[in-house]
Design a protein around this motif. Structure first.
Motif, PDB file in Angstrom:
ATOM      1  N   LYS A   8      62.286  82.628  10.802  1.00 20.81           N
ATOM      2  CA  LYS A   8      63.414  81.834  11.258  1.00 20.81           C
ATOM      3  C   LYS A   8      63.037  80.390  11.497  1.00 20.81           C
ATOM      4  O   LYS A   8      63.887  79.553  11.711  1.00 20.81           O
ATOM      5  CB  LYS A   8      63.978  82.435  12.545  1.00 20.81           C
ATOM      6  CG  LYS A   8      64.737  83.705  12.315  1.00 20.81           C
ATOM      7  CD  LYS A   8      65.903  83.819  13.256  1.00 20.81           C
ATOM      8  CE  LYS A   8      66.981  84.684  12.658  1.00 20.81           C
ATOM      9  NZ  LYS A   8      68.129  84.798  13.525  1.00 20.81           N
ATOM     10  N   ARG A   9      61.748  80.148  11.552  1.00 23.89           N
ATOM     11  CA  ARG A   9      61.333  78.758  11.776  1.00 23.89           C
ATOM     12  C   ARG A   9      60.609  78.232  10.551  1.00 23.89           C
ATOM     13  O   ARG A   9      59.553  77.627  10.651  1.00 23.89           O
ATOM     14  CB  ARG A   9      60.389  78.695  12.969  1.00 23.89           C
ATOM     15  CG  ARG A   9      61.098  78.892  14.274  1.00 23.89           C
ATOM     16  CD  ARG A   9      60.089  79.099  15.385  1.00 23.89           C
ATOM     17  NE  ARG A   9      60.758  79.316  16.640  1.00 23.89           N
ATOM     18  CZ  ARG A   9      60.974  78.374  17.541  1.00 23.89           C
ATOM     19  NH1 ARG A   9      60.557  77.151  17.316  1.00 23.89           N
ATOM     20  NH2 ARG A   9      61.601  78.652  18.654  1.00 23.89           N
ATOM     21  N   ASN A  19      66.173  73.986  13.502  1.00 17.69           N
ATOM     22  CA  ASN A  19      65.294  74.958  12.843  1.00 17.69           C
ATOM     23  C   ASN A  19      66.062  75.581  11.696  1.00 17.69           C
ATOM     24  O   ASN A  19      67.222  75.954  11.858  1.00 17.69           O
ATOM     25  CB  ASN A  19      64.881  76.061  13.815  1.00 17.69           C
ATOM     26  CG  ASN A  19      63.942  75.522  14.883  1.00 17.69           C
ATOM     27  OD1 ASN A  19      63.505  74.393  14.813  1.00 17.69           O
ATOM     28  ND2 ASN A  19      63.661  76.347  15.865  1.00 17.69           N
ATOM     29  N   ALA A  45      65.975  78.673   8.860  1.00 17.63           N
ATOM     30  CA  ALA A  45      65.314  79.915   8.477  1.00 17.63           C
ATOM     31  C   ALA A  45      65.007  79.916   6.988  1.00 17.63           C
ATOM     32  O   ALA A  45      65.612  79.169   6.215  1.00 17.63           O
ATOM     33  CB  ALA A  45      66.211  81.091   8.825  1.00 17.63           C
ATOM     34  N   GLU A  67      67.669  79.915   4.017  1.00 20.19           N
ATOM     35  CA  GLU A  67      68.972  79.568   4.572  1.00 20.19           C
ATOM     36  C   GLU A  67      69.486  78.278   3.934  1.00 20.19           C
ATOM     37  O   GLU A  67      68.710  77.411   3.560  1.00 20.19           O
ATOM     38  CB  GLU A  67      68.806  79.365   6.080  1.00 20.19           C
ATOM     39  CG  GLU A  67      70.114  79.248   6.836  1.00 20.19           C
ATOM     40  CD  GLU A  67      69.874  79.155   8.336  1.00 20.19           C
ATOM     41  OE1 GLU A  67      68.817  78.641   8.726  1.00 20.19           O
ATOM     42  OE2 GLU A  67      70.737  79.605   9.091  1.00 20.19           O
ATOM     43  N   ARG A  87      74.896  77.872   7.596  1.00 21.42           N
ATOM     44  CA  ARG A  87      75.210  77.237   8.876  1.00 21.42           C
ATOM     45  C   ARG A  87      75.507  75.775   8.596  1.00 21.42           C
ATOM     46  O   ARG A  87      74.960  75.199   7.675  1.00 21.42           O
ATOM     47  CB  ARG A  87      74.019  77.325   9.839  1.00 21.42           C
ATOM     48  CG  ARG A  87      73.706  78.731  10.274  1.00 21.42           C
ATOM     49  CD  ARG A  87      72.817  78.739  11.501  1.00 21.42           C
ATOM     50  NE  ARG A  87      71.568  78.037  11.297  1.00 21.42           N
ATOM     51  CZ  ARG A  87      70.928  77.396  12.280  1.00 21.42           C
ATOM     52  NH1 ARG A  87      71.434  77.360  13.487  1.00 21.42           N
ATOM     53  NH2 ARG A  87      69.791  76.793  12.017  1.00 21.42           N
ATOM     54  N   ASP A  94      78.107  78.633  12.687  1.00 26.60           N
ATOM     55  CA  ASP A  94      77.719  79.719  11.786  1.00 26.60           C
ATOM     56  C   ASP A  94      78.843  79.965  10.804  1.00 26.60           C
ATOM     57  O   ASP A  94      80.006  80.002  11.177  1.00 26.60           O
ATOM     58  CB  ASP A  94      77.517  81.022  12.571  1.00 26.60           C
ATOM     59  CG  ASP A  94      76.310  80.968  13.460  1.00 26.60           C
ATOM     60  OD1 ASP A  94      76.264  81.743  14.428  1.00 26.60           O
ATOM     61  OD2 ASP A  94      75.413  80.151  13.195  1.00 26.60           O
ATOM     62  N   GLY A 145      64.659  81.879  17.155  1.00 26.97           N
ATOM     63  CA  GLY A 145      64.259  81.004  16.052  1.00 26.97           C
ATOM     64  C   GLY A 145      65.010  79.701  16.023  1.00 26.97           C
ATOM     65  O   GLY A 145      64.613  78.777  15.339  1.00 26.97           O
ATOM     66  N   GLN A 146      66.106  79.596  16.780  1.00 24.87           N
ATOM     67  CA  GLN A 146      66.861  78.345  16.712  1.00 24.87           C
ATOM     68  C   GLN A 146      66.691  77.573  18.006  1.00 24.87           C
ATOM     69  O   GLN A 146      66.340  78.131  19.036  1.00 24.87           O
ATOM     70  CB  GLN A 146      68.361  78.626  16.508  1.00 24.87           C
ATOM     71  CG  GLN A 146      68.670  79.504  15.336  1.00 24.87           C
ATOM     72  CD  GLN A 146      68.280  78.854  14.046  1.00 24.87           C
ATOM     73  OE1 GLN A 146      68.009  77.654  13.994  1.00 24.87           O
ATOM     74  NE2 GLN A 146      68.228  79.624  12.998  1.00 24.87           N
ATOM     75  N   TYR A 160      81.142  81.427  16.600  1.00 19.77           N
ATOM     76  CA  TYR A 160      80.331  80.886  15.516  1.00 19.77           C
ATOM     77  C   TYR A 160      79.760  79.517  15.835  1.00 19.77           C
ATOM     78  O   TYR A 160      78.980  78.970  15.063  1.00 19.77           O
ATOM     79  CB  TYR A 160      81.168  80.788  14.244  1.00 19.77           C
ATOM     80  CG  TYR A 160      81.674  82.138  13.830  1.00 19.77           C
ATOM     81  CD1 TYR A 160      82.989  82.499  14.075  1.00 19.77           C
ATOM     82  CD2 TYR A 160      80.825  83.049  13.245  1.00 19.77           C
ATOM     83  CE1 TYR A 160      83.442  83.755  13.723  1.00 19.77           C
ATOM     84  CE2 TYR A 160      81.273  84.308  12.890  1.00 19.77           C
ATOM     85  CZ  TYR A 160      82.584  84.657  13.130  1.00 19.77           C
ATOM     86  OH  TYR A 160      83.024  85.887  12.785  1.00 19.77           O
ATOM     87  N   ASN A 165      77.452  76.890  17.798  1.00 20.36           N
ATOM     88  CA  ASN A 165      76.189  76.822  18.519  1.00 20.36           C
ATOM     89  C   ASN A 165      75.966  75.411  19.021  1.00 20.36           C
ATOM     90  O   ASN A 165      76.345  74.458  18.357  1.00 20.36           O
ATOM     91  CB  ASN A 165      75.027  77.202  17.603  1.00 20.36           C
ATOM     92  CG  ASN A 165      75.263  78.536  16.958  1.00 20.36           C
ATOM     93  OD1 ASN A 165      75.382  79.527  17.615  1.00 20.36           O
ATOM     94  ND2 ASN A 165      75.360  78.522  15.649  1.00 20.36           N
TER      95      ASN A 165
END
Lengths: 538, 307, 324
Positions: free
Chosen positions: B3-4, B32, B34, B37, B209, B226, C130-131, C153, C155
């Protein structure tokens, strides 16, 4: 099939930047006739008409200006002198071939030449008669016009002088009658004397005018005579040429001379064979010199004088040598200047200082410098090798040639250098980014990205350089006395023959046309490397 | 899944200002990404989106902060982060195939000439230009040139693909075509991607995202949205989805909000003067709530004691 | 602290918070015990009594204690509550269990019971693995459907929006005028749904942010009538609590004005008690608990109070107070 041809033609026209031909091709294919005709009118007819107008104005005004070298030549006269230049060139070529002719061909040619000479004899006689007739006619005309004019002049002069004498006499008489203290009368006397002087001057100018008129009549062209003389000159020239040709084909011919020399040598050898003692040495000496003379003769070439076409080729050759010399220096330095600001800063004073210097200043400097390398040019190995080289030997490259080329290089390299520097320095940032993302090394980046990107500007610079170089060359040749168009002009100027002026005007057009062709060639190259697909053509 | 894969930490870009303090175009940008992604980045013109992208690409110098890709901090540009610009910037003296070959040569130094040619042909056919390989840029439309740009970028087998408003100059039909081309490639190659775009619909269609940037100067991440649509994306299905309109509305609201906020941004800044008194922060491992896919305790900002 | 009920006022029935409980860990760490409880009248039957225990991570509060994370459920179910059906009948639809951390351990669990069918929202945000952003874990939107559609959804990075602001400052935040606020990034949605006030509470353990609890009120319904954020300052040599932020409905404006310049000592008022005990404090007799402000409390008809301390690095940095 036909459409393919059309596309091919259009592509060629595009490549060679001869855009004005495009409407013609399109018209032939019936595409938009109206627009095409209009375009043809615009881009072809109008320039042609304007050029014809120019010729007409030239023809009208030229004869009005009379100079030491004769009248300003009209287009017709210019064209005639062009033809005479070409004839001369052709004849010299013939003479050279005659010199080298051998065997049956030689015999045949000799017969032809002699036959033509025979033909000319009666023609010449005719021409001479015509000239005599014309002269007589001229004299007759003159008697009608010149003599009375001259007489008038003489009369007027006489009359003026008489009057002058009388006035002086009167004045003297008057003077005698004036007392010492009669200032008024003295003043009057002076005034009258002044008047007399003025009158004399006026009268003089009047009868001078008459003289000029008479002279003008005398000098005026008598067409019949001029034409007859011209014809006679042509025939005489041809006669002379044929005589020389005959000489080249017979006694002066190389083959003949070689045979002759051989015979002499054989005789000497025979003598040698039969001799003895003290007589041997001088004989040996003679044989030796005969042998070397024979060898030289066998190898000798016709001493052809420089004709205009040969000079044209030498000039073009010289300009290209200078152009390449200049480009070889300018392009690498330009690339370095574009790549490194420091280098550019270092070069800037030199560029700024030397760019404006005129070729007329460089040439003597180069003559001295190059002369220093070759103290005895005729014996130097460099020149002897070149003179014996297969294709370019006849150009007779000498220090003057090198100095002219160097001058061309010196004056024309600046445009290329500056443009190359600019091209290299102004590579599109996006292209550089491509190189950065790919992490290209220095050399791959230089050759794959920087140089190809700079190429259009480099060629633009080269084109300008070639144009400048061509102009500089003519001046350099003139000053350096290097065989070429420049020297031709100078020779004609110093010659002062009747058609020199016309020949100089011919050179104007020759230089212009060659410059045009050189520019066009460079445009094609420029087109080839440009990737936007268009190039400013001016 | 990592994820990073890409970590952008406290990114700052400041330009020197002849009449005062340096101007911070980007101040404290954190993101960050992923592995595999696709992140869309939207924001108003001049907010610094391109600056962030060019810094990630290594083409722009980073004033402060770091960018880590696949565990290694970046050091200048490189073929591991391939860029597709708005202007295709193909080298105009080379054909399409030669343009792509430039990168292929770099990335496959040990392949034979035959192999490289095949690779070039493969990538050009991926973008639908199999029969235009020998054309020069001036013979190609804008859309075709951009396709070559895309092929050139992915032929580098990059770790990360960066697209800076890649379709900004194209008409909508070409744009839609190329969006599908890229999505197709991304589904195939599973590249981690950052896409900058002005088009809200394009962002929704293409991204997993969407990062919404606040206005410059001192721009940073405003919100991250998202996009729950599954891959491969079907344009019709996406447009018809219940959530589409709301997602779109959220993006537009954000942009409109910063339309008005443009000039008052400085005043609204939450002043949190730094203090050395409180110790810096730590992170912990994963902690997930019952019915969500997340959580992770976050590091607090350094908080000032009250005066 | 009192177990009896007091008179119920009209406005109280429109509060989203129907009841609140504070559970503390048992010695021996086997479970938790109900220490304090407040509830609107009529609910007592469905709610547990003080002293009851939840062992081994049973129930929503037990899970929050055992897993040491905040939890929010938008639909009460039997796995979380033994009397789920009774609660649902009484109109309670959602619940939130918020652990309080002290010295690395859960020192208390605050359980909130939330009414259904209200025009208010409660959201729980936490860090995404992870974020570097806060994402929504769970939420309850009552009648606010559209607002609820998109929020899952969204963030927030640090500093952005209300959750981001709570994260950045590490303090509870109150935000009024949501529809016009430039900081509330979902303002258009707020405008559409008529949301007016927002309140964010950080849930911090040591130096980690475990979650952010957000309540969003409309004109019609609110989580509480009054929100206050108190922070300690150095007044002379002693520390005292000073009010930093506040929001109140129109009916409670007197209370708000009166408390503006107030300074509270440790133990003084509900806030002082929370400060001293380092645990949430509840009361259903606000006038008695807030002796210093008793008159305005009664004048504005407030009877319930909830004070929640915020500890960073095991020091009380703020106390949030809700009153209705």
């Amino acid at each position: 099939m036909l459409t393919k041809l059309k596309h091919l033609l259009l592509k060629i026209i595009d490549l060679t930047a001869l855009g004005f031909l495009e409407p013609i091709v399109r018209l032939c294919y019936g595409e938009e006739p109206g627009t095409q005709v209009k375009k043809i009118g615009q881009f072809m007819m109008v320039p042609v008409l304007v050029f014809l107008l120019f010729i007409m104005v030239w023809s009208a005004f030229a004869p009005r200006h009379k100079t030491k070298s004769g009248e300003v030549p009209t287009p017709a006269v210019t064209f005639d002198s062009y033809r005479s230049i070409m004839t001369f060139h052709g004849r010299e070529g013939d003479k050279e071939r005659a010199y080298l002719a051998t065997g049956d061909a030689r015999e045949k040619w000799l017969a032809e030449a002699e036959a033509r000479l025979e033909e000319l004899k009666p023609l010449r006689a005719e021409a001479e008669a015509a000239v005599e007739e014309a002269e007589a006619a001229h004299q007759g005309a003159l008697t009608a016009t010149y003599d009375p004019a001259l007489a008038e002049y003489n009369e007027a002069r006489q009359a003026a002088m008489e009057e002058s004498k009388q006035r002086i006499a009167k004045l003297k008489v008057r003077a005698e009658g004036i007392a010492a203290d009669d200032s008024a009368a003295k003043g009057e006397l002076l005034a009258v004397y002044r008047a007399h002087t003025a009158q004399t001057a006026n009268a003089k100018s009047d009868y001078q005018k008459l003289k000029q008129q008479a002279d003008a009549i005398l000098k005026a062209k008598f067409p019949q005579l001029a034409a007859a003389r011209a014809r006679l000159t042509r025939i005489a020239e041809e006669e002379q040429y044929l005589k020389q040709l005959v000489k080249m084909l017979s006694g002066g011919n190389r083959e003949a001379r070689v045979a002759d020399g051989q015979t002499k040598l054989d005789a000497l050898r025979a003598q040698y064979a039969g001799a003895e003692g003290a007589a041997l040495f001088p004989l040996a000496k003679s044989i030796n010199s005969a042998e070397s003379r024979l060898a030289r003769t066998a190898e000798s070439a016709y001493a052809k004088p420089w004709t205009l076409p040969m000079q044209i080729i030498r000039s073009v050759y010289c300009v290209f040598v200078g152009f390449f010399m200049g480009s070889v220096i300018a392009i690498p330095i330009g690339v370095l200047c574009g790549l490194s600001r420091t280098f550019m800063a270092a070069m800037t004073p030199f560029i700024a200082l030397f760019k404006p210097v005129s070729p007329i200043v460089w040439l003597p400097i180069f003559l001295i410098v190059i002369g220093g390398f070759f103290p005895d040019p005729d014996k130097h190995w460099f020149f002897t090798t070149l003179w014996n080289a297969p294709l370019i030997g006849w150009l007779k490259i000498n220090p003057a040639f090198l100095a002219s080329a160097a001058t061309v290089a010196m004056c024309s390299l600046w445009a290329t250098m500056v443009n190359t520097a600019l091209g290299v320095a102004s590579v599109d940032k996006d292209h550089i980014n491509v190189a950065r993302v790919l992490r290209l090394g220095f050399w791959p980046r230089l050759f794959k990205i920087v140089l190809p990107s700079a190429l259009p500007l480099v060629f633009a610079g080269l084109r300008i350089s070639l144009g400048v170089g061509w102009m500089v060359l003519i001046a350099a040749e003139l000053l350096a006395s290097s065989e070429g168009l420049g020297k031709f002009v100078w020779d004609q100027f110093n010659n002062g023959a009747s058609d020199s002026f016309a020949k100089m005007v011919v050179v104007v057009f020759v230089v212009g046309i060659i410059g045009l062709l050189l520019d066009r060639i460079m445009i094609v190259f420029q087109r080839a490397v440009s990737f936007e697909g268009s190039v400013a053509t001016v | 899944m990592n994820k990073r894969y890409v970590e952008i930490v406290n990114l700052v870009k400041a330009y020197p200002n002849p009449v005062g303090d340096p101007i911070r175009v980007v101040d404290g940008f954190n993101l960050n990404i992923a592995e595999g992604e696709v992140i869309g980045v939207i924001g108003h013109s001049g907010c610094g989106k391109s600056t962030v992208l060019t810094m990630t690409a290594g083409l722009n110098e980073i004033t402060n902060g770091n960018i880590v890709v696949d565990g290694k901090e970046i050091d200048g540009p490189g073929p591991d982060r391939a860029v597709v610009f708005q202007a295709p910037c193909l080298l105009p003296w080379m054909t399409a195939a030669q343009n792509v070959m430039l990168g292929v040569k770099r990335v496959y130094p040990h392949a034979t000439k035959r192999q490289r040619k095949d690779i070039v042909a493969y990538y050009l056919s991926l973008v639908g230009l199999a029969d235009a390989m020998d054309k020069r840029p001036r013979e190609m439309s804008g859309g075709m040139q951009q396709r070559v740009g895309i092929a050139r970028a992915i032929a580098l087998k990059p770790k990360m693909l960066l697209l800076d408003e890649p379709f900004g100059r194209l008409d909508s039909l070409t744009r839609m075509d190329l969006q599908d081309v890229i999505l197709d490639i991304l589904d195939r190659e599973k590249l981690t991607t950052m896409v900058i775009t002005h088009d809200v619909d394009e962002a929704i269609y293409m991204s997993d995202r969407i990062c919404m940037m606040t206005n410059g100067p001192r721009a940073r991440v405003g919100q991250v949205l998202d996009i729950p649509f599954e891959r491969p994306r079907d344009r019709k299905a996406v447009l018809a989805h219940d959530l589409y309109y709301d997602l779109r509305g959220c993006l537009i609201d954000f942009l409109e909000k910063f339309e008005k906020k443009k000039h008052t941004d400085q005043a609204e800044e939450i002043a949190a003067p730094r203090s050395a008194k409180e110790p810096p922060i730590s992170t912990r491992g994963d902690v997930s709530a019952r019915d969500a896919t997340l959580t992770n305790p976050l590091t607090l900002a350094v908080v000032s004691p009250m005066a | 602290m009192a177990e009896d009920m007091t008179a119920v006022t009209e406005s109280q029935t429109m509060q989203m918070i129907a009841a609140a409980e504070v559970w503390t860990p048992l010695d021996g760490d086997s479970g938790i015990q109900l220490a304090q409880a407040i509830a609107t009248p009529g609910l007592n039957a469905a709610l547990p009594a003080v002293g009851e225990t939840l062992l081994g991570g049973e129930g929503l509060a037990g899970q929050a204690w055992a897993r040491e994370i905040p939890l929010l459920v938008d639909r009460i179910a039997t796995e979380d509550f033994a009397n789920a059906d009774a609660l649902l009948e009484s109109g309670i639809t959602a619940a939130a269990a918020l652990p309080m951390y002290d010295h690395g351990r859960v020192s208390a669990v605050l359980l909130l019971y939330l009414r259904g069918g209200v025009r208010a929202a409660i959201e729980l945000w936490a860090g995404r693995s992870g974020q570097h952003e806060l994402g929504m874990v769970c939420s309850y939107y009552g009648d606010l459907e559209r607002f609820g559609n998109i929020s899952p959804y969204v963030n927030f990075p640090m500093g952005s929006g209300l959750p981001g602001k709570v994260w950045q400052t590490g303090r509870p935040q109150v935000m009024e005028g949501l529809a016009q606020s430039s900081e509330f990034l979902r303002s258009t949605g707020a405008e559409n749904e008529g949301l007016t006030t927002g309140f964010g509470l950080p849930l911090i353990r040591g130096l980690e942010l475990r979650g952010v609890l957000l309540t969003l009120d409309s004109q019609v319904t609110s989580a509480a009538q009054v929100y206050e954020v108190w922070e300690p300052t150095m007044a002379g040599q002693a520390a005292a609590m000073c009010r930093r932020q506040a929001a109140s409905s129109k009916e409670s404006s007197r209370f708000a004005r009166a408390s503006e310049a107030l300074k509270l000592q440790p133990g003084e008022g509900l806030v002082g008690q929370a400060w001293a005990s380092r645990r949430p404090e509840l009361t259903n007799e606000l006038a008695i608990a807030e002796s210093g402000r008793a008159s305005v409390v009664e004048a504005d008809g407030l009877s319930f109070g909830l004070a929640i301390p915020v500890l960073i690095a095991d020091e009380v940095r703020a106390v949030a107070m809700l009153a209705w």
